[in-house]
Design a protein around this motif. Structure first.
Motif, PDB file in Angstrom:
ATOM      1  N   VAL A 422      -4.245   6.466  -6.144  1.00  0.00           N
ATOM      2  CA  VAL A 422      -3.113   5.524  -6.038  1.00  0.00           C
ATOM      3  C   VAL A 422      -3.558   4.296  -4.871  1.00  0.00           C
ATOM      4  O   VAL A 422      -2.891   3.221  -5.086  1.00  0.00           O
ATOM      5  CB  VAL A 422      -1.891   6.295  -5.443  1.00  0.00           C
ATOM      6  N   GLY A 423      -4.363   4.533  -4.124  1.00  0.00           N
ATOM      7  CA  GLY A 423      -4.776   3.394  -3.285  1.00  0.00           C
ATOM      8  C   GLY A 423      -5.219   2.212  -4.175  1.00  0.00           C
ATOM      9  O   GLY A 423      -5.367   1.268  -3.619  1.00  0.00           O
ATOM     10  N   GLU A 424      -5.862   2.649  -5.254  1.00  0.00           N
ATOM     11  CA  GLU A 424      -6.390   1.387  -6.181  1.00  0.00           C
ATOM     12  C   GLU A 424      -5.307   0.814  -7.004  1.00  0.00           C
ATOM     13  O   GLU A 424      -5.697   0.034  -7.676  1.00  0.00           O
ATOM     14  CB  GLU A 424      -7.549   2.052  -6.901  1.00  0.00           C
ATOM     15  N   VAL A 425      -4.079   1.188  -7.001  1.00  0.00           N
ATOM     16  CA  VAL A 425      -3.063   0.617  -7.789  1.00  0.00           C
ATOM     17  C   VAL A 425      -2.273   0.066  -6.920  1.00  0.00           C
ATOM     18  O   VAL A 425      -1.350   0.259  -6.017  1.00  0.00           O
ATOM     19  CB  VAL A 425      -2.170   1.930  -8.483  1.00  0.00           C
ATOM     20  N   PRO A 426      -2.286  -1.431  -6.830  1.00  0.00           N
ATOM     21  CA  PRO A 426      -1.354  -2.086  -6.290  1.00  0.00           C
ATOM     22  C   PRO A 426       0.159  -2.051  -6.282  1.00  0.00           C
ATOM     23  O   PRO A 426       0.640  -2.023  -7.293  1.00  0.00           O
ATOM     24  CB  PRO A 426      -1.891  -3.610  -6.609  1.00  0.00           C
ATOM     25  N   GLY A 427       0.748  -1.859  -5.070  1.00  0.00           N
ATOM     26  CA  GLY A 427       2.188  -1.740  -5.328  1.00  0.00           C
ATOM     27  C   GLY A 427       2.635  -0.467  -5.301  1.00  0.00           C
ATOM     28  O   GLY A 427       3.831  -0.396  -5.618  1.00  0.00           O
ATOM     29  N   VAL A 428       1.930   0.505  -5.747  1.00  0.00           N
ATOM     30  CA  VAL A 428       2.396   1.793  -5.940  1.00  0.00           C
ATOM     31  C   VAL A 428       1.998   2.813  -4.751  1.00  0.00           C
ATOM     32  O   VAL A 428       0.883   2.957  -4.350  1.00  0.00           O
ATOM     33  CB  VAL A 428       1.829   2.462  -7.328  1.00  0.00           C
ATOM     34  N   ALA A 429       2.993   3.692  -4.338  1.00  0.00           N
ATOM     35  CA  ALA A 429       2.784   4.695  -3.409  1.00  0.00           C
ATOM     36  C   ALA A 429       3.434   5.962  -3.440  1.00  0.00           C
ATOM     37  O   ALA A 429       4.376   5.981  -4.363  1.00  0.00           O
ATOM     38  CB  ALA A 429       3.238   4.004  -1.784  1.00  0.00           C
ATOM     39  N   VAL A 430       3.013   7.049  -2.798  1.00  0.00           N
ATOM     40  CA  VAL A 430       3.535   8.268  -3.096  1.00  0.00           C
ATOM     41  C   VAL A 430       4.110   8.900  -1.896  1.00  0.00           C
ATOM     42  O   VAL A 430       3.325   8.563  -0.758  1.00  0.00           O
ATOM     43  CB  VAL A 430       2.766   9.405  -3.841  1.00  0.00           C
ATOM     44  N   ALA A 431       4.864   9.864  -1.832  1.00  0.00           N
ATOM     45  CA  ALA A 431       5.289  10.399  -0.551  1.00  0.00           C
ATOM     46  C   ALA A 431       6.069  11.745  -1.190  1.00  0.00           C
ATOM     47  O   ALA A 431       6.319  11.789  -2.259  1.00  0.00           O
ATOM     48  CB  ALA A 431       6.496   9.789   0.035  1.00  0.00           C
ATOM     49  N   GLY A 432       6.213  12.767  -0.129  1.00  0.00           N
ATOM     50  CA  GLY A 432       6.843  13.905  -0.483  1.00  0.00           C
ATOM     51  C   GLY A 432       6.209  15.291   0.123  1.00  0.00           C
ATOM     52  O   GLY A 432       5.146  14.973   0.596  1.00  0.00           O
ATOM     53  N   ALA A 433       6.783  16.468  -0.222  1.00  0.00           N
ATOM     54  CA  ALA A 433       6.340  17.586   0.278  1.00  0.00           C
ATOM     55  C   ALA A 433       5.311  18.141  -0.201  1.00  0.00           C
ATOM     56  O   ALA A 433       4.491  18.873   0.561  1.00  0.00           O
ATOM     57  CB  ALA A 433       7.721  18.382   0.257  1.00  0.00           C
ATOM     58  N   TYR A 434       4.890  17.600  -1.582  1.00  0.00           N
ATOM     59  CA  TYR A 434       3.614  18.396  -1.769  1.00  0.00           C
ATOM     60  C   TYR A 434       2.220  17.886  -1.338  1.00  0.00           C
ATOM     61  O   TYR A 434       1.352  18.376  -1.761  1.00  0.00           O
ATOM     62  CB  TYR A 434       3.685  18.076  -3.393  1.00  0.00           C
TER      63      TYR A 434
END
Length: 461
Positions: A422-434
């Motif tokens: 995901v670090g290589e995908v501009p403008g996209v990020a993830v978050a959450g308990a997993y």
């Protein structure tokens, strides 16, 4: 002003939205359900409003207690009473021996919990050779090896069952207890490593909020609404793609274009949305693994019971001791504010408590209606010592279908590969308990990391 869409209105998504708005971005939050706040949720039982989900936050990490202060809730912060939990073994509540996440710190203190033979084996743990761990193992199997299966069954299993609704022999040691796993990789006694990790005199491990921890989500929603952040409930994100130089989120009622998107949703949903980026997103193997992350469903049965005067904060129940109930929290004994409200409303002989039902793989125990679930749960608890005069006054069921991610073997490397991709995908990020942990503090940490990535990608940092 750049526009950001946050998919998911749980505590992670709301926290991301606050950070991005405060950085000057135009933020929209999409939530598939009818309310925001995720597992920080109120429950109404009788004349009371209590917590139907998480009831505490880690006090020894800065994320959650810092947010309480930021939102002006510091004066409502509270600590548990001095009451302690017990564990139900062979039909009797027994003192809970000292441990770190279910790893014994004093093997000799296990004697009241074990058979003489099992206690004798557990007490040799500090003397037996312990070569360095070369790779991840399940935490239950390692405790089996070091202390014996009875310690796993009677101590580790009920403790982790309360946190993850999982089974310790299927949960990754590296993911569940990363610091302890890192120590075990150097070799040596696991009990000594656990004891060395304790922080005596550091104050309470957990903090609560007078009126309920769900007040944290309420205050966060109020702050976002006041700031003009768009909070759209009943809006399901069904796809994600790039189009016309923007990221486009397809929803159940149209499309939303944005400069950046944060996916604060469970792992399988994140995998499906990321797959829409095709060649510009994470690779199929990572997404395939992400989609396979399992989740456990649980239910919390909140009860008001007359004729019950608990002095313990709760009761942990190993598998097999009761048919379905895995833990009880005596909320009116554990939290002073709950005890005060119960006494004000009902007098001195009523207790408020929460029964937790459901473990990974036990979906069938929840496949009954609420009334049946209440009857069955109360019938089980009514067999416990001290419940002879108990009378159920009221009860409410809160269900968390697919609520708790299960950290299987290899979970930490999977999260690392996902973040790298995901670090290589501009403008996209993830978050959450997993990602890093199921608690509020860990979710907020993942939210902070997601916000930082978005700001960096957009060049606003």
């Amino acid at each position: 002003m750049s526009g950001v869409v946050v998919v998911g209105g749980g505590i992670s998504g709301l926290a991301v939205a606050l950070r991005l708005h405060d950085a000057g971005l135009d933020v929209t939050v999409l939530e598939a359900g009818t309310r925001f706040g995720g597992k920080l949720a109120p429950v109404h039982v009788g004349d009371l409003v209590l917590d139907g989900g998480a009831e505490s936050v880690l006090a020894r990490r800065p994320e959650a207690v810092g947010l309480l202060e930021e939102l002006g809730l510091g004066e409502r912060r509270t600590a548990p009473t001095g009451a302690t939990p017990r564990v139900f073994v062979e039909g009797a509540p027994r003192r809970l021996p000292p441990s770190l996440q279910g790893i014994p710190t004093d093997p000799a203190a296990l004697r009241p919990l074990l058979t003489p033979e099992a206690a004798a084996y557990a007490e040799t743990e500090t003397e037996r050779a312990a070569p360095p761990l070369e790779h991840d193992v399940t935490i239950g199997s390692y405790v089996d090896e070091r202390f014996g299966p009875q310690v796993t069954d009677r101590l580790l299993e009920p403790l982790l069952g309360g946190v993850y609704a999982g089974r310790s022999r299927a949960l990754s040691f590296e993911a569940v207890a990363p610091a302890l796993f890192a120590a075990a990789r150097t070799g040596g006694s696991l009990a000594e490593h656990a004891r060395a990790s304790l922080r005596p005199g550091a104050g309470p491990v957990f903090a609560g909020l007078d009126g309920g921890v769900h007040g944290l989500a309420d205050a966060l929603v109020a702050r976002l609404e006041q700031a003009g952040v768009a909070l759209r409930a009943r809006t399901t994100a069904t796809g994600l793609r790039r189009g016309g130089g923007a990221l486009v989120v397809q929803t159940s009622d149209g499309e939303v274009a944005a400069d950046a998107v944060v996916l604060a949703v469970p792992a399988p949903a994140a995998a499906r949305l990321l797959a829409g980026l095709a060649g510009g997103g994470p690779t199929a193997p990572v997404l395939g693994e992400l989609e396979q992350v399992a989740y456990a469903s649980v239910a919390v049965v909140t009860m008001l019971v007359r004729g019950l005067a608990p002095t313990d904060s709760g009761l942990l129940v190993p598998p097999g001791e009761l048919p379905t109930v895995k833990a009880l929290t005596y909320s009116s004994a554990k939290w002073g504010w709950v005890g005060d409200r119960v006494r004000d409303a009902y007098g001195d002989d009523v207790a408020a408590l929460r029964a937790s039902v459901g473990r990974a793989g036990d979906v069938g125990v929840l496949q009954v209606d609420d009334a049946t679930l209440v009857r069955r749960t109360y019938a089980e608890t009514a067999t416990l010592p001290g419940w002879e005069r108990a009378q159920l006054l009221d009860a409410t069921v809160t269900r968390w279908g697919g609520g708790l991610p299960q950290y299987g073997l290899g979970h930490r490397p999977l999260v690392e590969r996902l973040r790298l991709a995901v670090g290589e995908v501009p403008g996209v990020a993830v978050a959450g308990a997993y990602l890093d942990g199921v608690g509020v503090a860990a979710c907020l940490a993942s939210a902070a990391a997601a916000a930082e990535k978005v700001l960096t990608d957009l060049g606003t940092r």
